[in-house]
Design an enzyme around this catalytic site. Structure first.
Site, PDB file in Angstrom:
ATOM      1  N   THR A 121       0.855  -1.096   0.097  1.00  0.00           N
ATOM      2  CA  THR A 121      -0.016   0.125   0.146  1.00  0.00           C
ATOM      3  C   THR A 121       0.767   1.166  -0.039  1.00  0.00           C
ATOM      4  OG1 THR A 121      -1.811  -1.195   1.025  1.00  0.00           O
ATOM      5  CG2 THR A 121      -1.809   1.271   1.267  1.00  0.00           C
TER       6      THR A 121
ATOM      7  N   CYS B 245     -13.219   2.923  12.304  1.00  0.00           N
ATOM      8  CA  CYS B 245     -13.394   4.088  13.234  1.00  0.00           C
ATOM      9  C   CYS B 245     -13.525   5.398  12.625  1.00  0.00           C
ATOM     10  CB  CYS B 245     -12.356   4.082  14.484  1.00  0.00           C
ATOM     11  SG  CYS B 245     -12.435   5.547  15.588  1.00  0.00           S
TER      12      CYS B 245
ATOM     13  N   ARG C 166       8.364  -9.206   3.211  1.00  0.00           N
ATOM     14  CA  ARG C 166       8.548  -8.061   3.922  1.00  0.00           C
ATOM     15  C   ARG C 166       9.897  -7.717   4.151  1.00  0.00           C
ATOM     16  NH1 ARG C 166       3.972  -6.633   2.688  1.00  0.00           N
ATOM     17  NH2 ARG C 166       2.493  -5.914   4.092  1.00  0.00           N
TER      18      ARG C 166
HETATM   19  P1  NAD Z   1       2.611  -8.101  -2.576  1.00  0.00           P
HETATM   20  O1  NAD Z   1       3.006  -7.143  -3.803  1.00  0.00           O
HETATM   21  O2  NAD Z   1       3.638  -8.587  -1.472  1.00  0.00           O
HETATM   22  O3  NAD Z   1       1.998  -9.498  -3.071  1.00  0.00           O
HETATM   23  C1  NAD Z   1       1.042  -9.600  -4.275  1.00  0.00           C
HETATM   24  C2  NAD Z   1       1.304 -10.832  -4.912  1.00  0.00           C
HETATM   25  O4  NAD Z   1      -0.001 -11.014  -6.060  1.00  0.00           O
HETATM   26  C3  NAD Z   1       2.549 -11.311  -5.468  1.00  0.00           C
HETATM   27  O5  NAD Z   1       2.888 -12.398  -5.070  1.00  0.00           O
HETATM   28  C4  NAD Z   1       2.303 -11.073  -7.099  1.00  0.00           C
HETATM   29  O6  NAD Z   1       3.030 -12.059  -7.819  1.00  0.00           O
HETATM   30  C5  NAD Z   1       1.171 -11.403  -6.956  1.00  0.00           C
HETATM   31  N1  NAD Z   1       0.193 -11.119  -8.257  1.00  0.00           N
HETATM   32  C6  NAD Z   1       0.174 -10.022  -8.922  1.00  0.00           C
HETATM   33  N2  NAD Z   1      -0.517 -10.025 -10.148  1.00  0.00           N
HETATM   34  C7  NAD Z   1      -1.307 -11.336  -9.973  1.00  0.00           C
HETATM   35  C8  NAD Z   1      -2.324 -11.893 -10.888  1.00  0.00           C
HETATM   36  N3  NAD Z   1      -2.723 -11.282 -11.868  1.00  0.00           N
HETATM   37  N4  NAD Z   1      -2.632 -13.220 -10.541  1.00  0.00           N
HETATM   38  C9  NAD Z   1      -1.836 -13.687  -9.528  1.00  0.00           C
HETATM   39  N5  NAD Z   1      -1.131 -13.144  -8.560  1.00  0.00           N
HETATM   40  C10 NAD Z   1      -0.801 -11.996  -8.904  1.00  0.00           C
HETATM   41  O7  NAD Z   1       1.508  -7.436  -1.789  1.00  0.00           O
HETATM   42  P2  NAD Z   1       0.973  -7.283  -0.294  1.00  0.00           P
HETATM   43  O8  NAD Z   1       1.849  -6.417   0.623  1.00  0.00           O
HETATM   44  O9  NAD Z   1       0.932  -8.955   0.066  1.00  0.00           O
HETATM   45  O10 NAD Z   1      -0.388  -6.680  -0.448  1.00  0.00           O
HETATM   46  C11 NAD Z   1      -1.510  -7.328  -1.415  1.00  0.00           C
HETATM   47  C12 NAD Z   1      -2.551  -6.458  -1.532  1.00  0.00           C
HETATM   48  O11 NAD Z   1      -3.180  -6.170  -0.276  1.00  0.00           O
HETATM   49  C13 NAD Z   1      -2.011  -4.883  -2.045  1.00  0.00           C
HETATM   50  O12 NAD Z   1      -3.018  -4.489  -3.010  1.00  0.00           O
HETATM   51  C14 NAD Z   1      -2.042  -4.222  -0.776  1.00  0.00           C
HETATM   52  O13 NAD Z   1      -2.306  -2.775  -0.989  1.00  0.00           O
HETATM   53  C15 NAD Z   1      -3.355  -4.752  -0.138  1.00  0.00           C
HETATM   54  N6  NAD Z   1      -3.511  -4.675   1.457  1.00  0.00           N
HETATM   55  C16 NAD Z   1      -4.859  -4.357   1.878  1.00  0.00           C
HETATM   56  C17 NAD Z   1      -5.146  -4.306   3.300  1.00  0.00           C
HETATM   57  C18 NAD Z   1      -6.412  -4.065   3.851  1.00  0.00           C
HETATM   58  O14 NAD Z   1      -6.627  -3.769   4.908  1.00  0.00           O
HETATM   59  N7  NAD Z   1      -7.393  -4.362   2.890  1.00  0.00           N
HETATM   60  C19 NAD Z   1      -3.894  -4.323   4.222  1.00  0.00           C
HETATM   61  C20 NAD Z   1      -2.618  -4.745   3.621  1.00  0.00           C
HETATM   62  C21 NAD Z   1      -2.353  -4.545   2.265  1.00  0.00           C
HETATM   63  N1  AHE Z   2      -6.605   5.823   0.192  1.00  0.00           N
HETATM   64  C1  AHE Z   2      -6.803   4.624  -0.465  1.00  0.00           C
HETATM   65  C2  AHE Z   2      -7.567   3.690   0.570  1.00  0.00           C
HETATM   66  C3  AHE Z   2      -6.876   2.472   0.610  1.00  0.00           C
HETATM   67  C4  AHE Z   2      -7.351   1.256   1.516  1.00  0.00           C
HETATM   68  O1  AHE Z   2      -8.392   0.758   1.246  1.00  0.00           O
HETATM   69  N2  AHE Z   2      -6.596   1.053   2.743  1.00  0.00           N
HETATM   70  C5  AHE Z   2      -7.080   0.150   3.553  1.00  0.00           C
HETATM   71  C6  AHE Z   2      -5.851  -0.505   4.145  1.00  0.00           C
HETATM   72  S1  AHE Z   2      -4.484  -1.058   3.308  1.00  0.00           S
HETATM   73  C7  AHE Z   2      -3.260  -1.367   4.295  1.00  0.00           C
HETATM   74  O2  AHE Z   2      -2.092  -1.629   3.610  1.00  0.00           O
HETATM   75  C8  AHE Z   2      -8.005   0.436   4.493  1.00  0.00           C
HETATM   76  O3  AHE Z   2      -7.844   0.270   5.533  1.00  0.00           O
HETATM   77  N3  AHE Z   2      -9.101   0.765   4.164  1.00  0.00           N
HETATM   78  C9  AHE Z   2     -10.111   1.680   5.023  1.00  0.00           C
HETATM   79  C10 AHE Z   2     -10.073   2.979   5.315  1.00  0.00           C
HETATM   80  O4  AHE Z   2     -10.658   3.649   6.026  1.00  0.00           O
HETATM   81  O5  AHE Z   2      -9.004   3.452   4.809  1.00  0.00           O
HETATM   82  C11 AHE Z   2      -7.879   4.811  -1.596  1.00  0.00           C
HETATM   83  O6  AHE Z   2      -7.629   3.979  -2.636  1.00  0.00           O
HETATM   84  O7  AHE Z   2      -8.581   5.583  -1.464  1.00  0.00           O
HETATM   85 ZN    ZN Z   3      -0.315  -2.135   4.400  1.00  0.00          ZN
END
Ligand code: NAD
Ligand code: AHE
Ligand code: ZN
Length: 375
Positions: free
Chosen positions: A47, A111, A370
Site C-alpha cells: 500500500t 473507526c 517483508r
Molecule cells: P505483494 O505485492 O507482496 O503481493 C502480491 C502478490 O500478488 C505477488 O506475489 C504477485 O506475484 C501476485 N500477483 C500479481 N498479479 C497477479 C495476478 N494477476 N494473478 C495472480 N497473482 C498475482 O502485496 P502485499 O503487501 O501482500 O499486499 C497485497 C494487497 O493487499 C495490496 O493490494 C495491498 O495494498 C493490499 N492490502 C490491503 C489491506 C487491507 O486492509 N485491505 C492491508 C494490507 C494490504
Molecule cells: N486511500 C486509499 C484507501 C486504501 C485502503 O483501502 N486502505 C486500507 C488499508 S491498506 C493497508 O495496507 C483500509 O484500511 N481502508 C479503510 C480505510 O478507512 O481507509 C484509496 O484507495 O482511496
Molecule cells: Zn499495509
C-alpha cells in the site's frame, strides 16, 4: 525532548514515483490527544508503493509514507491517559476510539473519529501537520507516517504492547499479517473442512493461508503468476498451486473444475479488479464467499453478472482484517510470543532507513515478502 521540536531523519516522498529523499525533518511536539513515537523499526507494505505511485485518490505530496511499524512513546500531549513515555507501541492506521458510531456498532472495526484527518494528511486538533522541513509542511500518511525516526499520531491510533516483544518482528502486526489472518477469522469466518483459494501470495496472501490452515481448511489453493512464491507458500499452509499462465481457460474456470463446482471461500490479495472478478466467480454456487483485500487504483471498478450474486455467491471486503486495532493488536503480539502465529517467516530482508529506495526495488522484484528497516 518532551515539549520541544525534534529534528530527525525521515524518508520524504516529494512526488509520485520519484525516489524518496532522506531529509532532516522537524517533528513538532504532540498536542492534546496526540502521541509522539520514536519509531525503531518499520516494514514496507504494498500500500505504501500504491500511494507513492500517485494512483491513490488520497495520496498527497510531499508526504512521509509508512504504516507497518513499532516504536517507543517519546512524549504525550494533554489528556492522553492510555500510554506514557517509554511504552512499547504499534501505530495503527485503523484507529479505535471506542466511542464513535462505528466503534459502538459492534459490526465493524472501522473507526470514524480521526478518519477525515488521516485521509487528509493532517492532525485533528488544528488541521495541520506536525512534520516540516525549514518551515514547509510535509503531509502525514494514513495517520502513521512511520518512515520517520519520530512521528506524531492520534492517541486512538496507538496500541500498547508487551515490552518483551521484539519490535523488529512485531512491527509486522501493524498491517499485513493481521490483515490476512483477520480476513479469514473475522471477515469470512472460514470453518473446518472448507476449500479456500488465495489470489496473490505476498505477505497478505500468505497470512490468509496461515489463518485458513489454523481454521481447519481442507484445501488451500494458492494462485500466483510468480511461481517462485510456491515453494515458500508451502510453509504457510498452501496445499496446492495454480499459475494462471499455465492455462488457456479463465482462472475461475480452472478453479471450478479443480473443486467440483467452486471454492467455499476466496481471497483477493493483489489489488487487481479483473482478479477480483475471477475470485468471486470461482466461488461455489449457493454459498461461496469472496473477500476483497487488495487495494485497487483510483478509477478502477469491479464488475460481474448480478446472476453470480443472485445464485448465492457473496462479495465482501475487509480493512485490517476486521481487527479492532487498539484492543486486538496487543492480543496478536501475545499470540506471537506464545508461538501461535508466525511473523519471522515473512521477513525476507533487513535494511536501514537510508536504504529505503532499495527496499522498494526489492518489493517489486518478487523474491521479497517483508523488508524491515532499522531506523
Ligand atoms: P505483494 O505485492 O507482496 O503481493 C502480491 C502478490 O500478488 C505477488 O506475489 C504477485 O506475484 C501476485 N500477483 C500479481 N498479479 C497477479 C495476478 N494477476 N494473478 C495472480 N497473482 C498475482 O502485496 P502485499 O503487501 O501482500 O499486499 C497485497 C494487497 O493487499 C495490496 O493490494 C495491498 O495494498 C493490499 N492490502 C490491503 C489491506 C487491507 O486492509 N485491505 C492491508 C494490507 C494490504
Ligand atoms: N486511500 C486509499 C484507501 C486504501 C485502503 O483501502 N486502505 C486500507 C488499508 S491498506 C493497508 O495496507 C483500509 O484500511 N481502508 C479503510 C480505510 O478507512 O481507509 C484509496 O484507495 O482511496
Ligand atoms: Zn499495509
Amino acid at each position: 525532548t518532551a515539549g520541544k521540536v525534534i529534528t530527525c531523519k525521515a524518508a520524504v516522498a516529494y512526488e509520485p514515483n520519484k525516489p524518496l529523499v532522506i531529509e532532516d525533518v522537524q517533528v513538532a511536539p504532540p498536542q492534546a490527544g496526540e502521541v509522539r513515537i520514536n519509531i525503531l523499526f518499520t516494514a514496507l507494505c504494498h500500500t505504501d508503493a500504491y500511494t507513492w505511485s500517485g494512483k491513490d485518490p488520497e495520496g498527497l505530496f510531499p508526504c512521509i509514507l509508512g504504516h507497518e511499524a513499532a516504536g517507543i512513546v517519546e512524549s504525550v500531549g494533554e489528556g492522553v491517559t492510555e500510554v506514557q513515555p517509554g511504552d512499547h507501541v504499534i501505530p495503527c492506521y485503523q484507529a479505535e476510539c471506542k466511542e464513535c458510531k462505528f466503534c459502538k456498532s459492534g459490526k465493524t472495526n472501522l473507526c470514524g473519529k480521526v478518519r477525515m484527518a488521516t485521509g487528509a494528511g493532517i492532525m485533528m486538533n488544528d488541521r495541520k501537520s506536525r512534520f516540516s522541513i525549514n518551515g514547509k509542511p510535509i503531509y502525514h500518511f494514513m495517520g502513521t507516517s512511520t518512515f520517520s525516526q519520530y512521528t506524531v499520531v492520534h492517541d486512538v491510533s496507538v496500541a500498547k504492547v508487551d515490552p518483551q516483544a521484539p519490535l523488529d518482528k512485531v512491527c509486522l502486526l501493524g498491517c499485513g499479517v493481521p490483515t490476512g489472518l483477520g480476513a479469514v477469522w473475522n471477515t469470512a469466518k472460514v470453518e473446518p473442512g472448507a476449500i479456500v483459494a488465495i489470489f496473490g501470495l505476498g505477505t497478505v496472501g500468505l497470512a490468509v493461508a496461515e489463518g485458513a490452515k489454523s481454521a481447519g481448511a481442507s484445501r488451500v489453493i494458492g494462485v500466483d503468476i510468480d511461481s517462485k512464491k510456491f515453494d515458500i507458500a508451502k510453509n504457510f499452509g498452501v496445499t496446492e498451486f495454480v499459475n494462471p499462465k499455465d492455462y488457456d481457460k479463465p482462472i475461475q474456470q480452472v478453479l471450478v473444475d479443480l473443486t467440483d463446482g467452486g471454492v467455499d471461500y476466496s481471497f483477493e490479495c493483489i489489488g487487481n479488479v479483473s482478479v477480483m472478478r475471477a475470485a468471486l466467480e470461482c466461488c461455489h454456487k449457493g454459498w461461496g464467499t469472496s473477500v476483497i483485500i487488495g487495494v485497487a487504483a483510483s478509477g478502477q471498478e469491479i464488475s460481474t453478472r448480478p446472476f453470480q450474486l443472485v445464485t448465492g455467491r457473496v462479495w465482501k471486503g475487509t480493512a485490517f482484517g476486521g481487527f479492532k486495532s487498539r484492543s486486538q493488536v496487543p492480543w496478536l503480539v501475545d499470540k506471537y510470543m506464545k508461538k501461535e502465529i508466525k511473523i519471522d517467516e515473512y521477513i525476507t530482508h533487513n535494511l536501514t532507513l537510508g536504504e529505503i529506495n532499495k527496499a522498494f526495488d526489492l518489493m517489486h522484484e518478487g523474491g521479497c515478502l517483508r523488508c524491515v528497516l532499522k531506523m
